[in-house]
Design a protein around this motif. Structure first.
Motif, PDB file in Angstrom:
ATOM      1  N   GLU A 184      39.195  10.246  36.834  1.00 27.28           N
ATOM      2  CA  GLU A 184      40.100  10.935  36.235  1.00 27.28           C
ATOM      3  C   GLU A 184      41.478  10.687  36.729  1.00 27.28           C
ATOM      4  O   GLU A 184      42.519  10.851  36.201  1.00 27.28           O
ATOM      5  N   TYR A 185      41.473  10.565  38.089  1.00 29.25           N
ATOM      6  CA  TYR A 185      42.686  10.229  38.847  1.00 29.25           C
ATOM      7  C   TYR A 185      43.473   9.286  38.216  1.00 29.25           C
ATOM      8  O   TYR A 185      44.616   9.036  38.099  1.00 29.25           O
ATOM      9  N   GLU A 186      42.761   8.254  38.115  1.00 30.01           N
ATOM     10  CA  GLU A 186      43.167   6.828  37.625  1.00 30.01           C
ATOM     11  C   GLU A 186      43.860   7.040  36.208  1.00 30.01           C
ATOM     12  O   GLU A 186      44.987   6.488  35.829  1.00 30.01           O
ATOM     13  N   LYS A 187      43.185   7.759  35.277  1.00 24.96           N
ATOM     14  CA  LYS A 187      43.516   8.055  34.081  1.00 24.96           C
ATOM     15  C   LYS A 187      44.882   8.829  34.125  1.00 24.96           C
ATOM     16  O   LYS A 187      45.798   8.562  33.430  1.00 24.96           O
ATOM     17  N   LEU A 188      44.873   9.780  34.927  1.00 24.40           N
ATOM     18  CA  LEU A 188      45.971  10.783  35.135  1.00 24.40           C
ATOM     19  C   LEU A 188      47.394   9.881  35.558  1.00 24.40           C
ATOM     20  O   LEU A 188      48.548  10.219  34.923  1.00 24.40           O
ATOM     21  N   VAL A 189      47.117   9.173  36.454  1.00 24.73           N
ATOM     22  CA  VAL A 189      48.302   8.233  37.194  1.00 24.73           C
ATOM     23  C   VAL A 189      48.709   7.682  36.016  1.00 24.73           C
ATOM     24  O   VAL A 189      49.954   7.291  35.852  1.00 24.73           O
ATOM     25  N   ARG A 204      45.622  18.446  31.048  1.00 26.52           N
ATOM     26  CA  ARG A 204      44.906  18.717  29.767  1.00 26.52           C
ATOM     27  C   ARG A 204      45.055  17.672  28.837  1.00 26.52           C
ATOM     28  O   ARG A 204      44.019  17.675  28.070  1.00 26.52           O
ATOM     29  N   ALA A 205      46.004  16.946  28.757  1.00 19.74           N
ATOM     30  CA  ALA A 205      46.055  15.886  27.801  1.00 19.74           C
ATOM     31  C   ALA A 205      45.280  14.798  27.827  1.00 19.74           C
ATOM     32  O   ALA A 205      44.678  14.000  27.012  1.00 19.74           O
ATOM     33  N   ILE A 206      44.977  14.361  29.182  1.00 19.83           N
ATOM     34  CA  ILE A 206      44.234  13.310  29.422  1.00 19.83           C
ATOM     35  C   ILE A 206      42.787  13.077  30.035  1.00 19.83           C
ATOM     36  O   ILE A 206      42.049  12.521  30.130  1.00 19.83           O
ATOM     37  N   THR A 207      42.554  14.170  30.816  1.00 21.59           N
ATOM     38  CA  THR A 207      41.585  14.228  31.557  1.00 21.59           C
ATOM     39  C   THR A 207      40.336  14.885  30.695  1.00 21.59           C
ATOM     40  O   THR A 207      40.486  15.641  29.855  1.00 21.59           O
ATOM     41  N   SER A 208      39.102  14.581  31.171  1.00 19.59           N
ATOM     42  CA  SER A 208      37.804  15.237  30.394  1.00 19.59           C
ATOM     43  C   SER A 208      37.366  16.412  31.210  1.00 19.59           C
ATOM     44  O   SER A 208      37.475  16.507  32.221  1.00 19.59           O
ATOM     45  N   ARG A 209      36.529  17.114  30.390  1.00 23.18           N
ATOM     46  CA  ARG A 209      36.104  18.484  30.958  1.00 23.18           C
ATOM     47  C   ARG A 209      34.762  18.055  30.933  1.00 23.18           C
ATOM     48  O   ARG A 209      34.098  18.003  29.992  1.00 23.18           O
ATOM     49  N   PRO A 210      33.860  18.252  32.206  1.00 23.75           N
ATOM     50  CA  PRO A 210      32.524  18.052  32.181  1.00 23.75           C
ATOM     51  C   PRO A 210      31.656  19.257  31.455  1.00 23.75           C
ATOM     52  O   PRO A 210      32.342  20.319  31.226  1.00 23.75           O
ATOM     53  N   LEU A 211      30.382  19.233  31.287  1.00 22.70           N
ATOM     54  CA  LEU A 211      29.749  20.154  30.701  1.00 22.70           C
ATOM     55  C   LEU A 211      29.761  21.477  31.511  1.00 22.70           C
ATOM     56  O   LEU A 211      29.794  22.367  30.637  1.00 22.70           O
ATOM     57  N   ASN A 212      29.602  21.339  32.414  1.00 26.07           N
ATOM     58  CA  ASN A 212      29.702  22.607  33.687  1.00 26.07           C
ATOM     59  C   ASN A 212      30.617  23.380  33.195  1.00 26.07           C
ATOM     60  O   ASN A 212      30.583  24.628  33.215  1.00 26.07           O
TER      61      ASN A 212
END
Length: 334
Positions: A184-189, A204-212
């Motif tokens: 997620e860090y690589e995507k965000l940067v 909020r725009a680029i990172t994924s939210r895990p099921l938990n």
């Protein structure tokens, strides 16, 4: 404090790699797989240049044979200082293997053994021998402070900063998992390549939210008795192809944690102490406690009983999985 010990142990391995002065045997063990495998690979590269080297051998699981291991260790390396032998999940450190314990004292200087294990028994002779004649490092799940320092260091190298609100959301979305946090860090940067500061909207725009984390949304909507929002969250999870029975299992887990947090809070344990016992961050402990305040202890126990009954009805075909989970949630959102 235990996590501070882990950092010291990792620094020792870093120093071994830097100086080229290696122990004859290493034991890398514990629950934090990301760091454990990172240090495994660093040691292998430092010793042989990589797993393709003719001076590298690997054993794993049922293929781990002590006699074969000793024969390999006794073989001189080919035009190199060391022969590296990687032993993965051998189970050697879960019993008192006297032969291994004795051999760890006599490993030749031309061999380096790297054991990688998920779990060990510290009372066994092999464990005591490797701590005496080699080096053992336990890799514990890092706490939020350690993860913040890790990501903060990486952001500094990129000449970037992150707002506190962005970090909080990023931490929650990463699920306290270093491997997932790395992705997620690589995507965000990359997403914020042209900007120095990362804000909440970027996360909020680029990172994924895990099921938990999505299950927390369900629990929050249930706690607020907001049936409309609850069904919206549930529909989003179904659209993301999350199996209803898995959602049900995680709801049960959250309510079990509510009971645990309540009990430990009444015993005057801090959020950090509770988090260590149930393997979540202190921040998540706070979220669980706040959700639990909407239900009595009897209601939580009844929900768990109803969830077990609903799971049985779903598995025996008396109700569809999607409808069964919806019925259960709405019952407690009224």
């Amino acid at each position: 404090m235990e996590r501070d010990f882990t950092i010291v142990f990792m620094q020792t391995i870093n120093q071994d790699i830097k100086t080229g002065q290696f122990h004859r045997a290493y034991l890398l063990y514990g629950e934090e797989d990301y760091l454990k495998l990172q240090y495994r690979d660093r040691l292998v590269r430092a010793l042989t240049g990589g797993q393709e080297s003719m001076n590298f051998s690997r054993m794993e699981g049922d293929d781990c044979d002590l006699k074969g291991l000793i024969d390999l260790a006794q073989t001189m390396p080919f035009f190199a200082d060391h022969r590296c032998i990687l032993i993965m999940e051998s189970g050697f450190f879960n019993s008192s293997n006297d032969e291994l314990a004795a051999y760890l004292e006599t490993v030749p200087e031309t061999a380096v053994l790297i054991f990688v294990e998920k779990a060990v028994r510290k009372s066994t002779r092999p464990f005591k021998a490797i701590t005496k004649y080699g080096y053992a490092c336990e890799f514990l799940k890092p706490d939020e402070r350690t993860l913040m320092q890790w990501i903060g260091g990486r952001l500094s190298k990129e000449k970037k900063t992150m707002s506190p609100e962005a970090w909080r959301e990023f931490f929650l979305r990463s699920g306290e998992n270093m491997e997932n946090m790395e992705r997620e860090y690589e995507k965000l940067v990359t997403y914020c390549l042209d900007r120095e500061r990362i804000e909440l909207d970027d996360v909020r725009a680029i990172t994924s939210r895990p099921l938990n984390n999505r299950v927390f949304d369900l629990i929050d909507a249930m706690a607020r008795r907001d049936g409309k929002l609850l069904l919206e969250h549930y529909a989003d999870m179904i659209a993301a192809k999350e199996p209803p029975l898995r959602i049900l299992s995680l709801i049960e887990r959250q309510f079990i944690q509510m009971l645990a947090v309540r009990q430990m809070s009444s015993d005057h344990l801090s959020d950090r102490e509770i988090g260590q016992k149930i393997a979540v961050s202190p921040y998540i402990v706070g979220k669980i406690r706040r959700s639990s305040e909407s239900y009595s202890q009897e209601q939580i126990r009844q929900l768990l009983a109803d969830a077990s009954d609903m799971e049985e009805r779903i598995k025996t075909g008396k109700i569809t999985d999607r409808l069964g989970v919806e019925v259960l949630m709405m019952r407690y959102a009224r």
